[in-house]
Design a protein around this motif. Structure first.
Motif, PDB file in Angstrom:
ATOM      1  N   ALA A   3       0.837  -1.204   0.000  1.00 40.80           N
ATOM      2  CA  ALA A   3       0.000   0.000   0.000  1.00 40.80           C
ATOM      3  C   ALA A   3       0.868   1.249   0.000  1.00 40.80           C
ATOM      4  CB  ALA A   3      -0.918  -0.020   1.217  1.00 40.80           C
ATOM      5  N   GLY A   4       2.053   1.159   0.643  1.00 39.36           N
ATOM      6  CA  GLY A   4       2.959   2.303   0.675  1.00 39.36           C
ATOM      7  C   GLY A   4       3.424   2.719  -0.705  1.00 39.36           C
ATOM      8  N   TRP A   5       3.763   1.722  -1.544  1.00 35.46           N
ATOM      9  CA  TRP A   5       4.206   2.059  -2.901  1.00 35.46           C
ATOM     10  C   TRP A   5       3.057   2.586  -3.744  1.00 35.46           C
ATOM     11  CZ3 TRP A   5       8.701   3.429  -3.801  1.00 35.46           C
ATOM     12  CH2 TRP A   5       9.829   2.776  -3.302  1.00 35.46           C
ATOM     13  N   VAL A   6       1.861   2.042  -3.557  1.00 35.57           N
ATOM     14  CA  VAL A   6       0.709   2.554  -4.311  1.00 35.57           C
ATOM     15  C   VAL A   6       0.514   4.037  -4.008  1.00 35.57           C
ATOM     16  CG1 VAL A   6      -1.783   2.423  -4.603  1.00 35.57           C
ATOM     17  CG2 VAL A   6      -0.438   0.320  -4.463  1.00 35.57           C
ATOM     18  N   ALA A   7       0.523   4.388  -2.733  1.00 37.88           N
ATOM     19  CA  ALA A   7       0.341   5.793  -2.348  1.00 37.88           C
ATOM     20  C   ALA A   7       1.513   6.641  -2.819  1.00 37.88           C
ATOM     21  CB  ALA A   7       0.186   5.886  -0.829  1.00 37.88           C
ATOM     22  N   GLY A   8       2.731   6.108  -2.651  1.00 41.71           N
ATOM     23  CA  GLY A   8       3.915   6.878  -3.009  1.00 41.71           C
ATOM     24  C   GLY A   8       4.006   7.166  -4.491  1.00 41.71           C
ATOM     25  N   VAL A   9       3.739   6.171  -5.320  1.00 43.98           N
ATOM     26  CA  VAL A   9       3.805   6.361  -6.769  1.00 43.98           C
ATOM     27  C   VAL A   9       2.662   7.251  -7.249  1.00 43.98           C
ATOM     28  CG1 VAL A   9       3.631   5.175  -8.992  1.00 43.98           C
ATOM     29  CG2 VAL A   9       5.086   4.240  -7.181  1.00 43.98           C
ATOM     30  N   THR A  10       1.479   7.079  -6.670  1.00 48.88           N
ATOM     31  CA  THR A  10       0.354   7.944  -7.036  1.00 48.88           C
ATOM     32  C   THR A  10       0.686   9.401  -6.764  1.00 48.88           C
ATOM     33  OG1 THR A  10      -1.224   6.170  -6.570  1.00 48.88           O
ATOM     34  CG2 THR A  10      -2.082   8.423  -6.611  1.00 48.88           C
ATOM     35  N   ARG A  11       1.292   9.667  -5.617  1.00 53.58           N
ATOM     36  CA  ARG A  11       1.676  11.036  -5.282  1.00 53.58           C
ATOM     37  C   ARG A  11       2.766  11.538  -6.227  1.00 53.58           C
ATOM     38  NH1 ARG A  11      -0.641  15.279  -2.613  1.00 53.58           N
ATOM     39  NH2 ARG A  11       0.962  16.840  -2.225  1.00 53.58           N
ATOM     40  N   ARG A  16       3.666  15.831 -11.138  1.00 57.70           N
ATOM     41  CA  ARG A  16       4.026  16.340 -12.462  1.00 57.70           C
ATOM     42  C   ARG A  16       3.370  17.690 -12.727  1.00 57.70           C
ATOM     43  NH1 ARG A  16       2.749  11.018 -16.012  1.00 57.70           N
ATOM     44  NH2 ARG A  16       0.954  11.065 -14.595  1.00 57.70           N
ATOM     45  N   THR A  17       2.225  17.929 -12.102  1.00 54.04           N
ATOM     46  CA  THR A  17       1.522  19.192 -12.316  1.00 54.04           C
ATOM     47  C   THR A  17       2.226  20.356 -11.643  1.00 54.04           C
ATOM     48  OG1 THR A  17       0.102  18.878 -10.369  1.00 54.04           O
ATOM     49  CG2 THR A  17      -0.674  17.967 -12.467  1.00 54.04           C
ATOM     50  N   ARG A  18       3.231  20.086 -10.805  1.00 50.01           N
ATOM     51  CA  ARG A  18       3.940  21.154 -10.111  1.00 50.01           C
ATOM     52  C   ARG A  18       5.113  21.688 -10.929  1.00 50.01           C
ATOM     53  NH1 ARG A  18       0.135  22.671  -7.769  1.00 50.01           N
ATOM     54  NH2 ARG A  18       1.380  23.909  -6.307  1.00 50.01           N
ATOM     55  N   CYS A  19       5.295  21.138 -12.121  1.00 51.95           N
ATOM     56  CA  CYS A  19       6.353  21.639 -13.001  1.00 51.95           C
ATOM     57  C   CYS A  19       5.862  22.845 -13.800  1.00 51.95           C
ATOM     58  CB  CYS A  19       6.803  20.544 -13.974  1.00 51.95           C
ATOM     59  SG  CYS A  19       7.709  19.190 -13.207  1.00 51.95           S
ATOM     60  N   LEU A  20       6.757  23.772 -14.045  1.00 47.57           N
ATOM     61  CA  LEU A  20       6.412  24.943 -14.849  1.00 47.57           C
ATOM     62  C   LEU A  20       6.302  24.556 -16.319  1.00 47.57           C
ATOM     63  CD1 LEU A  20       5.896  27.967 -14.571  1.00 47.57           C
ATOM     64  CD2 LEU A  20       8.353  28.350 -14.840  1.00 47.57           C
ATOM     65  N   GLY A  21       7.169  23.665 -16.776  1.00 49.39           N
ATOM     66  CA  GLY A  21       7.120  23.205 -18.159  1.00 49.39           C
ATOM     67  C   GLY A  21       7.808  24.148 -19.120  1.00 49.39           C
ATOM     68  N   ALA A  22       8.006  23.658 -20.347  1.00 49.12           N
ATOM     69  CA  ALA A  22       8.769  24.421 -21.341  1.00 49.12           C
ATOM     70  C   ALA A  22       8.127  25.769 -21.661  1.00 49.12           C
ATOM     71  CB  ALA A  22       8.930  23.587 -22.612  1.00 49.12           C
ATOM     72  N   GLN A  77       6.099   7.939   1.021  1.00 45.19           N
ATOM     73  CA  GLN A  77       6.805   6.746   0.575  1.00 45.19           C
ATOM     74  C   GLN A  77       7.024   5.728   1.686  1.00 45.19           C
ATOM     75  OE1 GLN A  77       7.364   6.627  -2.716  1.00 45.19           O
ATOM     76  NE2 GLN A  77       6.499   8.718  -2.713  1.00 45.19           N
ATOM     77  N   PRO A  78       7.147   4.451   1.306  1.00 47.08           N
ATOM     78  CA  PRO A  78       7.697   3.486   2.255  1.00 47.08           C
ATOM     79  C   PRO A  78       9.173   3.821   2.488  1.00 47.08           C
ATOM     80  CG  PRO A  78       7.497   2.502   0.076  1.00 47.08           C
ATOM     81  CD  PRO A  78       6.829   3.846   0.007  1.00 47.08           C
ATOM     82  N   ALA A  79       9.809   3.136   3.423  1.00 43.54           N
ATOM     83  CA  ALA A  79      11.171   3.498   3.826  1.00 43.54           C
ATOM     84  C   ALA A  79      12.138   3.535   2.645  1.00 43.54           C
ATOM     85  CB  ALA A  79      11.661   2.530   4.894  1.00 43.54           C
TER      86      ALA A  79
END
Length: 318
Positions: A3-11, A16-22, A77-79
Motif C-alpha cells: 500500500a505504501g508504494w501505491v500511495a507513493g507512486v500515485t503522489r 508532475r503538475t507542479r512543473c512549470l514546463g517548457a 513513501q515506504p522506507a
C-alpha cells in the motif's frame, strides 16, 4: 505490491503538475525584468518567489519550492522510497553546509550568491547530519562533524575541500542507494572531478580522490591530462563528456546532464509498476524543471530574451 508504494507512486505522478514546463519557462526567460518574471511565477507552483528579490534570492526560492515538494513526496513513501529521495536531495544539505561554513569563516561567497547568513533550507526528514553540522562553531568542528557522519571526512576544512568532499560522497551514496540514478551520479562526479583538477587546477584531497575512484576508476582519477581522464572513464560516466575534447569546454556538459536526467526521469515516471522507479523519475523531472526555471530567472535579470535556455552553470540547488 505494498500500500505504501501505491500511495507513493500515485503522489509522485500527481506532482508532475507542479512543473512549470517548457512554455512557462520560456515566458520567464523572455521577461524583460526580473520583477516581470516573478510576477509571472506568482501564478505558478513557484509562487513563493516574491517581487523585489535579487536574482540569487529568487533562484533560492525556486529551490526551496522544489525541496518542499520532495519533502511532501518523501512523506508518502515506504522506507525505501524515502531513502531514495533523501539521496537524490543531498544537494540541499550540501548547500546548507557550504553557507554555514562561509558564515563561520566570514566569507561572503561569490558575487551574487545568497548572503552567508541566509536561513538554511528546512530539510525535515530529508536531513542526514544537518542538525549536527549546524552546531559547528569553527570550520574544524564542521569537518569533524562530517567525518563522524555518513558524509565522511572531506580531507580538509576549507570551503573547496568541504564542497568537493560532500559532493563526491553524495554521488557515491546515490549510485549505491538508487541504481536507477547510478549513471547520473557517475557522470556528475566525472564533471566535478574534471572541473576541479583540469580547469581550476586544484589538487583533490586524497580521501576524496579515493572515494571518487570507486565510481570513476583509479586510472581516471590518476590521469595526468583531461584527455587521458576522459578516455579512462567507465561508460557510466564517459557518456557526458563525449564530444568535449578540451577541459575549457566542460561548461557545455551541465545542460547536457540536466537534459539526460529529465529524459530519463520522464521514462522512469511512465513505468507502470508500483515501486521506486516512478518516484525517482518524479524527483528527476521536478529537479530539472527547477534548474531550468533558475536559469530562466537569470536570463530575465539580464533583460530577457527568446531562444535556448541559458547554458551558464547554475548549479541547483544554491
Amino acid at each position: 505490491m505494498s500500500a505504501g508504494w501505491v500511495a507513493g507512486v500515485t503522489r509522485a505522478r500527481a506532482l508532475r503538475t507542479r512543473c512549470l514546463g517548457a512554455d512557462g519557462i520560456g515566458e520567464v526567460a523572455a521577461s524583460p525584468t526580473l520583477d516581470d518574471a516573478l510576477r509571472y511565477l506568482a501564478a505558478t507552483p513557484y509562487r513563493h518567489s516574491t517581487a523585489g528579490a535579487t536574482p540569487a534570492e529568487a533562484q533560492r526560492a525556486v529551490s526551496a519550492t522544489l525541496l518542499w515538494h520532495l519533502r511532501v513526496l518523501a512523506g508518502w513513501q515506504p522506507a525505501t522510497g524515502a531513502d531514495a529521495i533523501r539521496a537524490l536531495a543531498a544537494g540541499f544539505e550540501i548547500s546548507n553546509a557550504e553557507h554555514h561554513l562561509r558564515a563561520l569563516a566570514a566569507d561572503p561567497g561569490p558575487l551574487g550568491t545568497p548572503h552567508p547568513h541566509a536561513p538554511p533550507y528546512r530539510l525535515g526528514a530529508l536531513a542526514t547530519a544537518w542538525t549536527r553540522l549546524a552546531r559547528a562553531r569553527t570550520p574544524s568542528e564542521l569537518r569533524n562533524a562530517l567525518a563522524a557522519s555518513v558524509w565522511g571526512d572531506p580531507g580538509g576544512d576549507s570551503s573547496a575541500a568541504v564542497a568537493t568532499g560532500m559532493r563526491i560522497s553524495a554521488a557515491l551514496r546515490l549510485a549505491t542507494a538508487v541504481p536507477d540514478a547510478a549513471r547520473w551520479a557517475a557522470a556528475r562526479l566525472a564533471l566535478l572531478f574534471a572541473r576541479e583538477v583540469f580547469v581550476v587546477g586544484r589538487r583533490m584531497p586524497d580521501v576524496s580522490a579515493r572515494r571518487a575512484a570507486r565510481l570513476l576508476g583509479l586510472r581516471a582519477v590518476s590521469a595526468g591530462s583531461y584527455v587521458d581522464f576522459r578516455q579512462a572513464l567507465p561508460a557510466t560516466a564517459r557518456w557526458l563528456l563525449e564530444g568535449i575534447d578540451e577541459a575549457a569546454d566542460l561548461w557545455r556538459a551541465e545542460a547536457w546532464w540536466w537534459k539526460a536526467v529529465e529524459q530519463d526521469g520522464r521514462e522512469l515516471l511512465r513505468r507502470s509498476h508500483f515501486g521506486p522507479q516512478p518516484v525517482v523519475g518524479a524527483v528527476a523531472v521536478l529537479s530539472a524543471d527547477a534548474w531550468r526555471t533558475r536559469g530562466a530567472l537569470e536570463l530575465a535579470a539580464r533583460g530577457g530574451g527568446p531562444g535556448d535556455w541559458p547554458v551558464e552553470v547554475l548549479d541547483a540547488p544554491g
